[in-house]
Design an enzyme around this catalytic site. Structure first.
Site, PDB file in Angstrom:
ATOM      1  N   CYS A  62     -37.231   1.836  51.040  1.00  0.00           N
ATOM      2  CA  CYS A  62     -38.577   1.440  51.181  1.00  0.00           C
ATOM      3  C   CYS A  62     -39.290   1.021  49.908  1.00  0.00           C
ATOM      4  CB  CYS A  62     -39.565   2.430  51.746  1.00  0.00           C
ATOM      5  SG  CYS A  62     -40.122   4.002  50.830  1.00  0.00           S
ATOM      6  N   HIS A  96     -36.992  10.641  41.745  1.00  0.00           N
ATOM      7  CA  HIS A  96     -36.899   8.971  41.918  1.00  0.00           C
ATOM      8  C   HIS A  96     -37.523   8.441  40.837  1.00  0.00           C
ATOM      9  CE1 HIS A  96     -37.481   5.508  43.994  1.00  0.00           C
ATOM     10  NE2 HIS A  96     -38.751   5.691  44.561  1.00  0.00           N
ATOM     11  N   CYS A 154     -39.334   0.076  43.852  1.00  0.00           N
ATOM     12  CA  CYS A 154     -38.359   0.765  44.120  1.00  0.00           C
ATOM     13  C   CYS A 154     -36.769   0.509  44.391  1.00  0.00           C
ATOM     14  CB  CYS A 154     -38.673   1.927  45.196  1.00  0.00           C
ATOM     15  SG  CYS A 154     -40.341   2.327  45.042  1.00  0.00           S
TER      16      CYS A 154
END
Lengths: 427, 712
Positions: A413, A383, A89
């Site tokens: 995160c 996302h 991510c």
């Protein structure tokens, strides 16, 4: 040799839910659009770019090293190299910090960075049994052998492995990302209502921030006829309510869990591009940038509690000389899960956690509500994993300028147990 | 006479293969001129006498040309006897190639046209490269002649009569794969391997050829001759004698001896080259070649660093979209600017409408198509144009709007970014006044549809600098279009000359002539479509706008009939609105529109066809003469070239000024004077015509007034 990196400008595609507006537009296509758009908007000559660095988590099988594929298609000269980076991510942030590291190493001054992800494009994968049989079929020399192989296929061979599900499972600890969110939520004693309220706020802020967000967005004209275009983040629910959120069933722990589709980030397609250069180059060219990358840190943590990654990264940055949390006028913490962001906030103000886990004498502190994700977050906007890191930086810098603020913090995160924290300064 | 070969090299490879390489010194092309044919004959004689070779391969050392055909410059200087002689000479040389006892092959990379293909046809085997530069065909008929170095005889023998006729009468230039499919070439390989593959094929038994007995016999030939003859007559209106003549030679050829057929070829060639039509068509070919390389005298040569290689187009309408697509297809990045995402989406959809059929027809690959699309960056807001060399404005035809756009463009771009307008009517010089550094303003006027129309008017404003002119011309050439350089003036050249013609057609209609009769008259004259149909195609509103604009400048010369205005008012705009002079049903053919016919009340009897033709054609001639008189262009051929390329003006007539020369100035003046007194003073002959008539001159006979484009 130390060089400060400035972010000249950035753009992104709208973020759209998997299987919707951008479903037919691949990761390379999305990246091509934003690369071209940011160069066009800034008026920077593509030939001036020294390196293209783009994040992507699930690289399309038909565009390996998607950064290179997209760069060529965006009209960046062939001699300009391009690399795709992957830190899950945080890939979009990794692209930015790699540019900084290259600049510090004297390997270039102007970089085109960002991230792209087409989660619609994630593949379905044949299982091992089917794969073996297909290979056998390809290798079969006689018609008889071919027929025999064909007859050996069973129904089970055709139930695919879902690429997306595999990707969202940590293969080191075996937990799905949702399960890690349940864990940190439980340990922080969060209840479902708190999570849903956080999720609702994300939608409300994103809905109110439409005009702000529109400044970041470049429309994507849609194949096959190009008479339609996408220019709105379509995950934002203007009419989201606590009642509607309460109706959703937990996905990962059916009976006792609290993480639902409503309080988790959305699965989304999108791309972001930023044009960055060394501060000295910007001064030389008389460019007025959006902001400066001041400091950053990555940190590892327990993969089962990957959601707490930001706490570790923010703490490390602070230990390395970054400002304190309360010096940030804008904070973007990626909303992978409401549970996870709330757990991060709880950990940062918990003296015990800060002492025992981070070795700090003091807590990291609190983030006032109006400074945290002011234009909503991934719960509303989605996302697209490889792109989100770059979006947080872009959104934070634009908001910083709107507020006439001085500093912003963007943090994420990372699946696999990592955190990233980037401190940005207004130019 | 023996000459040391200079255009051709002969080399022995591995002892027993002779490779004959065409490589004309200091040239990018190979052609067959007398010298080259002489050299070839000597080489072929040597090979025959020597007798030790096992194989002969003909190839070229050029990067994009095998042999482009006969040297037309040389041919065009020959008289009747010379033509016959060179025809027979070429036939003899290629005959010697065909008669070699050693197996022969043509290893083809690049253009293999006309004489180039005729040489290849004389070989036993043909191998072509898969490269895009490779084009194979016999385009002679388009030049008013026919393949006469054996092509009309050997091609039908190789691939059968129907396919050969198709190739010869269609004057087609085939890609390698098409040529392979038709049987013209035997193998298609990468360009690096053409010679190797040719040698490999010659080492094996030669391919068996089909007999084509089913088609190549007298009975079928005569049926085909009469059927195709009728189609040709309809298509060419009898104006292009090369086509029926080639049909005759090819169909007779299949059922007679090679020698007899070759004799027919030469007879036909000799005959055809003596026609005006052939001279005009070859003349147009030369003008096209000139346009590709043309540089306005007094303007600098444009080196690589001053070449245009990035473009912005303002306005995503039909013209803007067409220009953006075309420029992007020539590998230049294009910023496409319009005011809104809606407008851009319309433009992008239009562009897709141009790209998609190319993919479907396999003209380009999907990857090519994507590359074209992705070179176009749509923007709905101002962006810096510091990396843009040329901006082409294609916004609405309003001076105030264009001035605002130009002022803004000047702020966004560099001082040396060329600001061009695609206006078809407004004054470029006036527009130039709206920006600092007006010397970089110029007109680059494309015609619709952009992808099909090869002509581009480069409109020189009062302020345009020589460098701006040179860069604009070189840009037009770089994107594969043909520039004609015109001084800024109302309507420039093409619309200026076309307007009186269209208005005159409207007047005839108002006088009671039928739509069909008017259009038929001009089709007979040789126009690709009748004037009223052309108005329908362009759009009555657009045509009306251009005409009224022109009338402001030349009030006495245009009398716009009321019916045109009325049609526009009632929304009868032509094809785009479903009805104009014709009605366009969703299915089926268009028919004359009775509603429009009812708008005019015929006074007297309608003029006869001859008078109608005279009125419409001479309207063009007179206006073209004025353009020359006013010095809008450098030379009469610029006007003729512009009218042929820009409007399809009967190519066999060589353009309006050539047409006038054919009639003679005296006759033109006489006719115009008669029309001026019978029909109206708008026909008063141009001053230049009067002078010519008095002095017995023609447009092409002498340097006439009409200053060259003032580049200073």
């Amino acid at each position: 040799m130390s060089e400060r990196l400035v972010i000249v400008d950035g753009v992104r595609t709208p973020f759209t839910k998997m299987g919707t507006d951008l479903a037919r537009v691949g990761a390379a296509d999305l990246a091509q659009v934003v690369m071209q758009a940011v160069l066009t908007r800034t008026g920077v000559d593509p030939a001036a770019v020294d390196h293209v660095v783009f994040g992507c988590v699930g690289q399309p099988v038909d565009a390996m090293n998607v950064a290179r594929v997209a760069a060529l298609r965006a009209g960046i000269p062939e001699r300009v190299p391009a690399v795709t980076v992957h830190r899950n991510c945080a890939s979009g942030m990794e692209a930015i910090t790699q540019a900084h590291e290259k600049a510090c190493a004297g390997r270039g001054e102007v970089f085109l960075v960002g991230g792209t992800e087409s989660m619609s494009g994630y593949p379905l994968i044949y299982n091992e049994s089917a794969k073996k049989k297909f290979m056998g079929l390809a290798g079969a020399k006689t018609a008889g052998a071919r027929v025999a192989t064909l007859l050996s296929f069973r129904f089970g061979d055709f139930s695919p492995i879902i690429g997306l599900k595999e990707g969202l499972t940590d293969s080191a600890c075996g937990l799905n990302m949702g399960e890690t969110a349940e864990l940190v939520g439980r340990e922080a004693h969060l209840d479902r209502e708190e999570m849903d309220r956080f999720a609702l706020a994300s939608h409300q802020k994103a809905a109110a921030g439409r005009e702000h967000l529109a400044e970041e967005i470049v429309p994507v004209y849609l194949p096959p006829k190009y008479e339609r275009w996408a220019d709105r983040d379509n995950g934002v629910r203007e009419k989201q309510s606590m009642e509607a959120l309460a109706k959703l069933r937990p996905v990962f722990e059916r009976k006792t869990g609290a993480v639902t589709a409503g309080n988790a980030s959305q699965v989304t397609d999108g791309a972001v591009a930023l044009l960055v250069m060394t501060e000295s180059r910007a001064v030389r060219e008389g460019v007025t940038p959006l902001g400066v990358l001041e400091r950053y840190a990555y940190s590892g943590c327990d993969p089962k509690r990957m959601g707490l990654g930001p706490v570790y990264a923010i703490a490390r940055a602070q230990q390395e000389g970054a400002p304190r949390l309360d010096e940030a006028d804008v904070v973007e913490i990626n909303e992978a899960f409401a549970a996870q962001v709330l757990a991060v906030l709880a950990a940062m103000r918990d003296p015990k956690f800060c002492r025992e886990e981070l070795g700090l004498d003091d807590t990291l502190g609190e983030i006032p509500d109006d400074r945290l994700n002011p234009n909503g977050g991934a719960i509303a906007l989605g996302h697209p994993v490889g792109a989100s890191g770059a979006r947080l930086v872009l959104t934070a810098l634009k908001e910083l300028r709107r507020r006439n603020g001085k500093r912003a913090l963007a943090s994420l995160c990372v699946g696999g147990g990592q955190g990233a924290a980037l401190w940005l300064e207004a130019a | 006479m023996t000459t040391a070969p200079t255009n051709i090299r002969k080399e022995r490879h591995d002892g027993d293969t002779i490779v004959v390489t065409f490589d004309k010194p200091e040239s990018t092309a190979n052609t067959f001129d007398r010298q080259t044919l002489t050299e070839l004959e000597a080489i072929v004689d040597e090979i025959a006498d020597d007798g030790s070779a096992k194989a002969v391969v003909f190839t070229s050392a050029k990067s994009s040309i095998f042999v482009a055909g006969a040297d037309l410059v040389e041919l065009s200087k020959l008289g009747q006897d010379g033509i016959r002689e060179i025809g027979e000479f070429g036939q003899r040389v290629f005959g010697k190639v065909a008669d070699l006892r050693v197996p022969t092959a043509a290893a083809i990379h690049g253009a293999c046209l006309g004489g180039g293909l005729e040489l290849a046809l004389a070989c036993d085997v043909r191998v072509a490269s898969d490269d895009r530069a490779t084009k194979i065909g016999l385009p002679e008929c388009n030049l008013g002649i026919l393949p006469a170095w054996g092509g009309s005889t050997r091609l039908p023998r190789l691939i059968g009569l129907p396919k050969a006729l198709d190739a010869i009468l269609g004057a087609k230039q085939l890609a390698s794969r098409q040529a392979k499919k038709l049987g013209v070439v035997d193998a298609v390989v990468p360009k690096e391997h053409v010679v190797r593959e040719a040698r490999r094929m010659l080492a094996k038994p030669l391919p068996k050829r089909p007999s084509h007995a089913l088609t190549n016999n007298p009975l079928v030939a005569s049926v085909v001759r009469s059927k195709v003859g009728k189609t040709l007559a309809r298509k060419t209106g009898g104006h292009y004698p090369a086509f029926p003549r080639a049909l005759e030679v090819v169909t007779r050829g299949v059922s007679t001896s090679v020698e007899r057929s070759l004799a027919n070829e030469v007879d036909a060639l000799t005959e055809l080259t003596q026609t005006e039509v052939c001279r005009h068509l070859v003349g147009i070919f030369f003008l096209q070649e000139r346009a590709k390389r043309y540089r306005v005298p007094g303007t600098p040569e444009i080196g690589p660093e001053r070449k245009i290689d990035s473009v912005a187009v303002v306005g995503a309408g039909v013209m803007g979209a067409g220009i953006a697509q075309w420029v992007a297809s020539k590998e230049m990045p294009v910023i496409l600017r319009d005011v809104s995402r809606e407008q851009l989406a319309k433009g992008l959809a239009a562009i897709e409408g141009l790209i998609e059929p190319l993919v479907k027809r396999r003209k380009i690959s999907k990857i090519d198509a994507r590359a074209i699309r992705e070179r176009i960056v749509p923007v709905a807001h101002d962006v810096p144009l510091v990396n843009t060399d040329l901006v082409i404005e294609a916004a609405v035809e309003r001076m105030d709007v264009k001035r605002d756009i130009f002022a803004r463009l000047a702020e966004l771009s560099r001082d040396d970014t060329i600001l061009a307008t695609n206006t078809s009517a407004l004054s470029v010089s006036e527009l130039a006044e709206s920006v600092p550094h007006p010397e970089r303003v110029i007109g680059i006027h494309f015609f619709n549809p952009v992808a099909r129309m090869q002509l581009v008017e480069v409109v020189v404003a009062r302020q345009s600098s020589p460098e701006t002119i040179a860069r604009a011309v070189s840009f037009v050439q770089a994107i594969g279009k043909m520039p004609v350089v015109v001084k800024d003036s109302p309507g420039f050249v093409v619309n200026r000359v076309l307007t009186p013609y269209l208005v005159e057609a409207g007047r005839l209609f108002a006088e009671g002539a039928s739509v069909e009769a008017i259009d038929r008259a001009m089709k007979r004259f040789g126009m690709p479509m009748g004037p009223l149909r052309l108005i329908d195609e362009v759009g009555g509103d657009v045509a009306g706008h251009v005409a009224r604009h022109q009338k402001e400048h030349f009030p006495d010369r245009l009398e716009i009939p009321e019916v045109l205005t009325r049609m526009a008012d009632e929304g009868l705009l032509g094809k785009k609105s479903g009805a104009g002079f014709y009605v366009y049903p969703d299915k089926g053919r268009s028919k004359p529109n009775e509603r429009v016919a009812a708008m005019v009340s015929a006074g007297g009897p309608a003029p006869d066809a001859e008078t109608m033709t005279k009125r419409m054609a001479l309207a063009m001639v007179n206006e073209a003469a004025r353009c020359l008189e006013e010095g809008l262009v450098e030379a009469p051929e610029d006007i003729d070239f512009a009218m042929i390329m820009g409007t399809g003006f009967a190519p066999f007539r060589g353009g309006p000024l050539r047409y006038a020369d054919a009639l003679g100035a005296e006759r033109v003046v006489e006719d115009l004077r008669a029309l001026a007194s019978d029909v109206g003073p708008r026909f008063e002959p141009a001053e230049i015509l009067l002078t010519m008539s008095r002095e017995g001159k023609s447009f092409y006979s002498a340097a006439l007034p009409g200053a060259a484009i003032d580049a200073a």
